[in-house]
Design an enzyme around this catalytic site. Sequence first.
Site, mmCIF file in Angstrom:
data_model
loop_
_atom_site.group_PDB
_atom_site.id
_atom_site.type_symbol
_atom_site.label_atom_id
_atom_site.label_comp_id
_atom_site.label_asym_id
_atom_site.label_seq_id
_atom_site.Cartn_x
_atom_site.Cartn_y
_atom_site.Cartn_z
ATOM 1 N N CYS A 1 0.748 -1.518 0.211
ATOM 2 C CA CYS A 1 -0.150 -0.321 -0.540
ATOM 3 C C CYS A 1 1.114 0.882 0.290
ATOM 4 C CB CYS A 1 -0.781 0.323 1.237
ATOM 5 S SG CYS A 1 -2.250 0.813 1.163
ATOM 6 N N HIS B 1 -3.985 -4.414 0.061
ATOM 7 C CA HIS B 1 -3.155 -5.792 1.565
ATOM 8 C C HIS B 1 -3.142 -6.949 1.390
ATOM 9 C CE1 HIS B 1 -2.416 -2.031 3.389
ATOM 10 N NE2 HIS B 1 -3.369 -1.328 2.930
ATOM 11 N N GLU C 1 -2.889 -9.221 2.977
ATOM 12 C CA GLU C 1 -2.842 -10.152 4.729
ATOM 13 C C GLU C 1 -4.032 -9.643 4.662
ATOM 14 O OE1 GLU C 1 -1.503 -7.318 4.064
ATOM 15 O OE2 GLU C 1 -2.034 -5.318 5.108
#
Lengths: 209, 271
Positions: free
Chosen positions: A82, A188, A190
């Site tokens: 990001c 992202h 994750e």
Amino acid sequence: MPFNIAIIDYEMGNLKSIYKLFRYLEVKSTITSDPKNIKDADGVILPGVGAFGDAMEHLNEKNLITTIEDIVKEKKPLFGICLGLHLLFSQSSEMGKHKGLDMIKGGVISFDKTKVDKIPQIGWNNVQLLDENHFLVKEIPNNAYFYFVHSFYAIPKEKETILGKTNYGETEFCSIVCKDNIIATQFHPEKSGKYGIKMYQNFIHYCRK
Amino acid sequence: MPLAKRIIPCLDVTNNRVVKGTKFIDIKDAGDAIELARFYDENGADELVFLDITASSDKRKILIELVEKTGEQIFIPFTVGGGLRTVQDIKEILRAGADKVSVNTSAVQNSELITEGAKIFGSQCIVTAIDAKRVYVESPEEAQQNVVIKVDNKYCWWEVYINGGRTPTGKDAILWGEEATNLGSGEILLTSMDCDGTKNGYDLELTRAFSEGLDVPIIASGGAGNPQHIVEVFKLGKADAALAASIFHYNEFPIEVVKRECNKVGIPMRL
């Protein structure tokens, strides 16, 4: 030294979700701002949520700019996420002009309000892969969905550094960039469910080599 | 394909329990709440919302523990709300692993909470939750301070309620939504009190007024009883995300089924 991934802590955003993902994968990771720890790691994550200018200032204050430059010179795997992707570029126009790490040529600009629906882009969007054989996207289908939260995007000068592209409104932007040992995603991983987890596994595999 | 519309199951929790029971998991404690969250994650949820409906500060520790444990297992975004009153409360929840917080009563009473929260943590993690109820009037002139919309040959505006829907505020919901956005809120979680619990569908006029009027994503909530209601709230209400609880909890309609129905009529979905 046991295998370890360093997650660079420069007080920008939630690093815990990345740390927890490594723990879930049973891989040791360390949230750290210590240059030695970062240099000793087998792979380095440059995360980040927030404003570009503040982020560069924090990296500078913590003497981490040269650390990151050294990692890249030593060909150690570096994964930007990001804002971490944005920082790798030459400059950004987020709230004034700011110089970046200049590891990937190009700039960071804001979405144009007249060409997209809403700013920030929040949600799941497709990533079109330009090289399906790249190590980072192994066993990840073309056009898989990933989770995005951002108002700015990067425009690489060298088109061959673009590994993934995404459309938001009428704007097509670079969502994965890679250059030698540097890789970075606008989304992202994750927070992107199973394909995001797969991407981290691919990164870990690359770090073990 | 453009940005996908999101399907968000909502878990109401109190004292470590998910309050609305489920048919497929016998909820006993937070461990089970996490099991349920995992189940949704594996079955297509795009995001999760936890609302602490006890929301008293002495119970905050329990909530934080739940958030921490969820973060160990769930790798999709999740939002936590309920009784967050201060920047410190927000910080604790985010630090425990939530991606966003939702603020409701406290933001109405003290809008600085949105401004400060957005400044410190970023707009993207401050969701303003608004509970809105229709107020019918004879003509727009009768409520000149409010945003009046014509619905089925009648006129109405929407009033903001706080304290879990118990206290009317006199505030116009659409104007409050605009204000919250201007203060820095990155998303609106919009619940229709008229529709909540009815299973007759979302308040489409309310949702559309917000979606067309505001620049931030709108999460529609209240009234989902079947997949067609979710199709409608995307197509007609122009929502960016649809939140529902019971239709998912009782497994009446699995998320996958809802997503396929939406996809059939051309709504972009993460399948």
